[in-house]
Design an enzyme around this catalytic site. Structure first.
Site, short mmCIF file in Angstrom:
data_model
loop_
_atom_site.label_atom_id
_atom_site.label_comp_id
_atom_site.label_asym_id
_atom_site.label_seq_id
_atom_site.Cartn_x
_atom_site.Cartn_y
_atom_site.Cartn_z
N LYS A 114 3.30 13.57 26.55
CA LYS A 114 3.67 12.60 25.52
C LYS A 114 5.18 12.52 25.31
CE LYS A 114 -0.60 11.69 23.23
NZ LYS A 114 -1.36 11.39 22.02
N LYS A 196 -5.99 10.36 34.60
CA LYS A 196 -7.01 10.27 33.55
C LYS A 196 -7.05 8.86 32.96
CE LYS A 196 -6.40 11.40 29.11
NZ LYS A 196 -6.89 11.53 27.75
N LYS A 199 -6.59 5.34 26.71
CA LYS A 199 -6.62 4.09 25.96
C LYS A 199 -5.23 3.50 25.77
CE LYS A 199 -8.41 6.28 21.88
NZ LYS A 199 -7.71 7.38 21.22
#
Ligand code: ATP
Ligand code: LTN
Length: 332
Positions: A114, A196, A199
């Site tokens: 992130k 992966k 969303k």
């Protein structure tokens, strides 16, 4: 109910829920409700570790609650609530922050990922995100935590914190364990099957949302990246695209992957994609319908959220009283 094991899990209200979230987590949440004491949470406090617009977040949190209900979370069986409605999460978070070493947080792969994606906003909350997650779990004395593979490292940190606190202050928290599904713990992107499914992927063809229209589901699966071998086999290392489709199909039909491989033996990728689309559309159509109904009555959703928060608070307050006493915060 007395004597049953307690389960806790959470999902961020960060946009639409994907088939990865559904297979890796939600599907299991629903299935566990009859045999465990389940507590499920929309983690809006985790969501503000990246930039959010207040009115959008408020709407998304209630929408996420509606989607969980539409997927089959039953408030008569399980506790369903929104994290920020129970301030005890923040209270335990601070106590646990003071028991967590910086080195432990620096090892977290989600933080590293992130930090790259949100390079202009590497805030302290993003860094201590796993501590808030540990607080969520330990606050309810949860023994099992149903999550996808990507959250395993966070549950392991929670276990370390649990052990450390219990050793220093005496038995306080139950020891949690991750509950990771055998099939579908890591659903991959439809466009880059080595990554992966997420969303927040900027390419909407990479994921299927639970609320996608049937024609979009069909189109995205038709375009899913496979390989040029033309042979249906399960081999996630070398044949990531086809293996991912087999996992999605198996999860939708509730059958083991080996059975799907048998069913499709001798057939082509076109058939696998079409049958997978059919299975996904069948599974998601009633969810979309229920979601529409539920979101048309926001007052009712707010009542469900409030009722869930009241029930959650009763459990959370007991843990906080114990913890704060052990830390020396009261005069008793
Ligand atoms: P974001 O992309 O915003 O980081 P996310 O798609 O990873 O979000 P979360 O809300 O962080 O979703 O995760 C909710 C649950 O879904 C967690 O238990 C997580 O492990 C699981 N999950 C997320 N992505 C996948 C995936 N691709 N396959 C299986 N499970 C997944
Ligand atoms: N970090 C998780 C969401 C989450 C969670 C939790 C999951 C927050 N608190 C407690 C299980 C238990 C995620 O990013 N998917």
């Amino acid at each position: 109910m007395e004597g049953r094991k307690r389960i806790f899990s959470g999902i961020q209200p960060s946009g639409n829920i994907t088939i990865g979230n559904y297979i890796g987590a939600l599907k299991n949440w629903i299935e566990l409700q009859d045999d465990y004491d389940c507590i499920y949470c929309v983690v809006d406090m985790h969501a503000i570790t990246v930039k959010q617009d207040a009115s959008v977040l408020r709407k998304r949190s209630l929408d996420a609650l509606a989607l969980l209900l539409a997927c089959g979370v039953e408030p008569e069986k399980s506790i369903l609530f929104i994290q920020s409605h129970v301030p005890e999460h923040a209270m335990l978070n601070w106590a646990l922050c003071c028991k967590t070493y910086i080195g432990e947080l620096q090892r977290m792969t989600q933080f590293k990922d992130k930090s790259v994606r949100h390079a202009d906003n590497i805030n302290a909350g993003l860094f201590t995100y796993p501590v808030l997650m540990a607080a969520d779990i330990l606050l309810y004395q949860a023994e099992l935590v149903p999550v996808g593979e990507d959250q395993k490292q966070h549950v392991e940190l929670t276990r370390d914190l649990c052990l450390r606190f219990n050793k220093t202050y005496g038995e306080t928290f139950a020891m949690p364990e991750p509950l990771i599904p055998k099939t579908g713990a890591r659903i991959m992107s439809l466009q880059e099957p080595q990554r992966k499914m997420s969303k927040s992927d900027p390419n909407p063809n990479a994921y299927i949302n639970v609320l996608d229209e049937p024609q979009d589901i069909e189109r995205k699966l038709k375009r899913a990246v496979t390989d040029c071998e033309g042979l249906i086999a399960y081999d996630p290392q070398n044949r990531a695209g086809v293996s991912n489709l087999l996992e999605i199909y198996s999860a939708m039909r509730n059958i083991p992957v080996e059975r799907s491989v048998e069913l499709f033996s001798g057939l082509g990728y076109g058939e696998l994609k079409a049958e997978t689309a059919k299975a996904v559309i069948e599974r998601f159509a009633p969810i979309r319908e229920r979601y529409r109904e539920l979101t048309s009555d926001r007052k009712r959703l707010l009542i469900i959220a409030e009722d869930g928060a009241d029930k959650a608070k009763r459990i959370a307050q007991k843990t906080i009283a114990k913890v704060y006493h052990k830390l020396g915060f009261d005069s008793k």
